[in-house]
Write an enzyme that holds these catalytic residues in place. Structure first.
Site, PDB file in Angstrom:
ATOM      1  N   CYS A 129     -57.986 -59.101  82.530  1.00  0.00           N
ATOM      2  CA  CYS A 129     -58.649 -59.642  81.337  1.00  0.00           C
ATOM      3  C   CYS A 129     -59.040 -61.105  81.528  1.00  0.00           C
ATOM      4  O   CYS A 129     -58.509 -61.999  80.864  1.00  0.00           O
ATOM      5  CB  CYS A 129     -57.745 -59.476  80.134  1.00  0.00           C
ATOM      6  SG  CYS A 129     -57.309 -57.753  79.915  1.00  0.00           S
ATOM      7  N   GLY A 156     -52.742 -70.175 110.805  1.00  0.00           N
ATOM      8  CA  GLY A 156     -52.389 -69.075 109.907  1.00  0.00           C
ATOM      9  C   GLY A 156     -53.579 -68.154 109.791  1.00  0.00           C
ATOM     10  O   GLY A 156     -53.671 -67.110 110.439  1.00  0.00           O
ATOM     11  N   ARG A 157     -54.556 -68.603 109.007  1.00  0.00           N
ATOM     12  CA  ARG A 157     -55.757 -67.810 108.724  1.00  0.00           C
ATOM     13  C   ARG A 157     -56.412 -67.278 109.991  1.00  0.00           C
ATOM     14  O   ARG A 157     -56.839 -66.133 110.046  1.00  0.00           O
ATOM     15  CB  ARG A 157     -56.753 -68.714 107.993  1.00  0.00           C
ATOM     16  CG  ARG A 157     -57.973 -67.991 107.482  1.00  0.00           C
ATOM     17  CD  ARG A 157     -59.025 -68.984 106.989  1.00  0.00           C
ATOM     18  NE  ARG A 157     -58.491 -70.085 106.244  1.00  0.00           N
ATOM     19  CZ  ARG A 157     -58.453 -70.157 104.914  1.00  0.00           C
ATOM     20  NH1 ARG A 157     -58.916 -69.172 104.187  1.00  0.00           N
ATOM     21  NH2 ARG A 157     -57.944 -71.225 104.321  1.00  0.00           N
TER      22      ARG A 157
HETATM   23  N1  LLP Z   1     -49.871 -76.170 108.419  1.00  0.00           N
HETATM   24  C1  LLP Z   1     -49.786 -76.737 107.194  1.00  0.00           C
HETATM   25  C2  LLP Z   1     -48.963 -77.932 107.025  1.00  0.00           C
HETATM   26  C3  LLP Z   1     -50.483 -76.188 106.107  1.00  0.00           C
HETATM   27  O1  LLP Z   1     -50.392 -76.764 104.914  1.00  0.00           O
HETATM   28  C4  LLP Z   1     -51.284 -75.026 106.308  1.00  0.00           C
HETATM   29  C5  LLP Z   1     -52.010 -74.421 105.204  1.00  0.00           C
HETATM   30  C6  LLP Z   1     -51.332 -74.459 107.595  1.00  0.00           C
HETATM   31  C7  LLP Z   1     -50.619 -75.067 108.628  1.00  0.00           C
HETATM   32  C8  LLP Z   1     -52.136 -73.245 107.924  1.00  0.00           C
HETATM   33  O2  LLP Z   1     -53.483 -73.442 107.736  1.00  0.00           O
HETATM   34  P1  LLP Z   1     -54.533 -72.346 108.266  1.00  0.00           P
HETATM   35  O3  LLP Z   1     -54.452 -72.319 109.760  1.00  0.00           O
HETATM   36  O4  LLP Z   1     -54.165 -71.045 107.653  1.00  0.00           O
HETATM   37  O5  LLP Z   1     -55.838 -72.853 107.768  1.00  0.00           O
HETATM   38  N2  LLP Z   1     -54.709 -70.600  99.998  1.00  0.00           N
HETATM   39  C9  LLP Z   1     -55.798 -71.255 100.678  1.00  0.00           C
HETATM   40  C10 LLP Z   1     -55.344 -71.943 101.942  1.00  0.00           C
HETATM   41  C11 LLP Z   1     -54.259 -72.964 101.733  1.00  0.00           C
HETATM   42  C12 LLP Z   1     -53.800 -73.578 103.022  1.00  0.00           C
HETATM   43  C13 LLP Z   1     -52.567 -74.345 102.817  1.00  0.00           C
HETATM   44  N3  LLP Z   1     -51.993 -74.888 104.027  1.00  0.00           N
HETATM   45  C14 LLP Z   1     -56.888 -70.231 100.955  1.00  0.00           C
HETATM   46  O6  LLP Z   1     -56.717 -69.071 100.589  1.00  0.00           O
HETATM   47  O7  LLP Z   1     -57.928 -70.571 101.497  1.00  0.00           O
END
Ligand code: LLP
Length: 416
Positions: free
Chosen positions: A346, A280-281
């Site tokens: 706030c 994702g990120r």
């Molecule tokens: N697959 C699963 C099962 C997940 O739970 C997640 C993210 C991803 C893939 C994708 O992960 P990535 O490649 O984006 O690291 N809100 C937090 C991040 C929460 C991630 C939750 N799960 C932040 O802003 O850092």
């Protein structure tokens, strides 16, 4: 262009996203405003595709990181599938044209209606997170006269060495099941007429920069797949989750997708499984910026505050995780002051950066908060009754609004 992040940087003292001036977009669309670079998304996707091309994985984009339908459409065109965690995300992915056979459904608390929704659409597989959920999926599949393809999300118990709120592979975590429970679940699924074990899933955390934790996890899960094989349960998909980190600081180098490929490919080759990735990120994080206007300069005996029109409701990561986001003035200039950038909410935690070196800026000028493409808009809320920002996609020399700014009427539209 002096790039700060790929395709985003300063040219003649002004911030550009690809070929478009940030200021031009902000003047037309208003602030706060999310802007994404199409090329940056494409390049980040292709880096992963290229690194793994030898095994042709399914790259299932983690919709939770950026769920805008237009972003999903562009990823669909690149060949991506979708990793989803709700009926809402499945709905968005399908609306964007992503084939159901490229959609995964994960998440620890799937509701019955959501399971039905996913079964009706014919998704690739359910990533199952508990025994109770396996029974629920079986029950729904039986009622609909369908066979549910499943993968068990296992917990390999490795420490991803990331922020505790985004670490998910530890023993103490609510995610996944231990290997013993997984074996029981697979045996059960094998016996059921309504369940078909097709994959195995693990995801140990997010923003991971130490690749050795992926190798450790994959090694452990590989052993489990072999054990399943010896029990007559053939696993087709080896889903290694997401979690590949990005550099939030422009002067740091991101860990390469190639390194991740070297950690994972030998295991899937040995198992003869198809690899699934859920980034994702890594795909959208550095492709997005949040543009915000300086509303007031406030000098106290202690500090110089730059009070901006974006708040923690628009970008929650700094207040939620104390996450670092790089900040620059849209019109460059010599860095002469140390300013603390805060929003209008706030709450004392409504803070984007403490003591950042920035130019002397006048009220009405613009700032850019970087690395806001992932978990930015998707985590935005209406706290303090603030309409959520607009989103814009830049494509070369042109841009288009891909989500309109919410209005005051939107805020109360469900309250009648
Ligand atoms: N697959 C699963 C099962 C997940 O739970 C997640 C993210 C991803 C893939 C994708 O992960 P990535 O490649 O984006 O690291 N809100 C937090 C991040 C929460 C991630 C939750 N799960 C932040 O802003 O850092």
């Amino acid at each position: 262009m002096r790039e700060i992040f790929p395709f985003i940087g300063h040219k003649e003292g002004e911030l550009f996203i690809e070929g478009v001036r940030a200021e031009e977009i902000a003047r037309e669309v208003g602030t706060p405003l999310y802007v994404y670079s199409r090329k940056a998304i494409e390049e980040a996707y292709r880096e992963i595709e290229e690194a793994f091309k030898e095994v042709n994985p399914l790259i299932a984009f983690a919709v939770k990181s950026n769920s805008n339908v237009h972003v999903l459409k562009l990823l669909k065109e690149l060949g991506a599938g979708a990793d989803t965690v709700s009926a809402g995300e499945i709905y968005r992915a399908i609306t964007a044209g992503i084939e159901p056979k490229k959609i995964l459904f994960a998440g620890v608390g799937k509701r019955e209606e959501e399971i039905e929704f996913a079964l009706d659409r014919g998704i690739l597989m359910f990533n199952v997170e508990s025994e109770g959920e396996l029974y629920k999926i079986e029950e729904v599949a039986k009622r609909l006269g369908k066979v549910a393809p499943i993968a068990v999300r296992v917990n390999p118990e490795v420490d991803p060495k990331t922020h505790p709120y985004i670490a998910t592979g530890l023993k103490s975590s609510k995610f996944g099941v231990d290997f013993g429970t997984a074996l029981k679940m697979y045996e059960r699924a094998k016996e059921s007429k309504y369940l078909k074990p097709v994959g195995i899933h693990f995801h140990i955390g997010s923003q991971i920069t130490d690749i050795s934790v992926f190798s450790q996890a994959a090694q452990k899960v590989k052993e489990l797949v072999k054990e399943l094989g010896s029990r007559g349960i053939e696993i087709e998909y080896f889903d290694a989750g997401g979690g590949l980190g990005i550099n939030y600081r422009p002067d740091e180098k991101p860990v390469s997708a190639g390194e991740l490929a070297r950690a994972l490919i030998p295991h899937v080759k040995e198992l003869k499984c198809r690899l699934i990735l859920e980034p994702g990120r890594r795909i959208v994080g550095n492709a997005g910026v949040l543009i915000t206007e300086l509303l007031y300069r406030k000098e106290t005996p202690e500090k110089l505050f730059y009070i901006v029109d974006a708040g923690m409701n628009d970008l929650a990561r700094p207040s939620l995780y104390k996450a670092y986001h790089h900040i620059e003035a849209v019109r460059g200039g010599e860095k002469k002051v140390k300013a603390t950038i805060v929003g209008p909410i706030c709450e004392s935690g409504d803070l984007f950066g403490e003591g950042r070196e920035l130019p002397e800026m006048k009220e009405g000028e613009l700032l850019a908060i970087f690395s806001a493409g992932a978990y930015g808009f998707t985590m935005a809320s209406n706290y303090n009754s603030r309409p959520r920002p607009a989103e814009v996609l830049v494509e070369g020399d042109s841009f288009r609004v891909i989500r309109q700014r919410e209005t005051l009427a939107d805020l109360i539209s469900r309250e009648f």
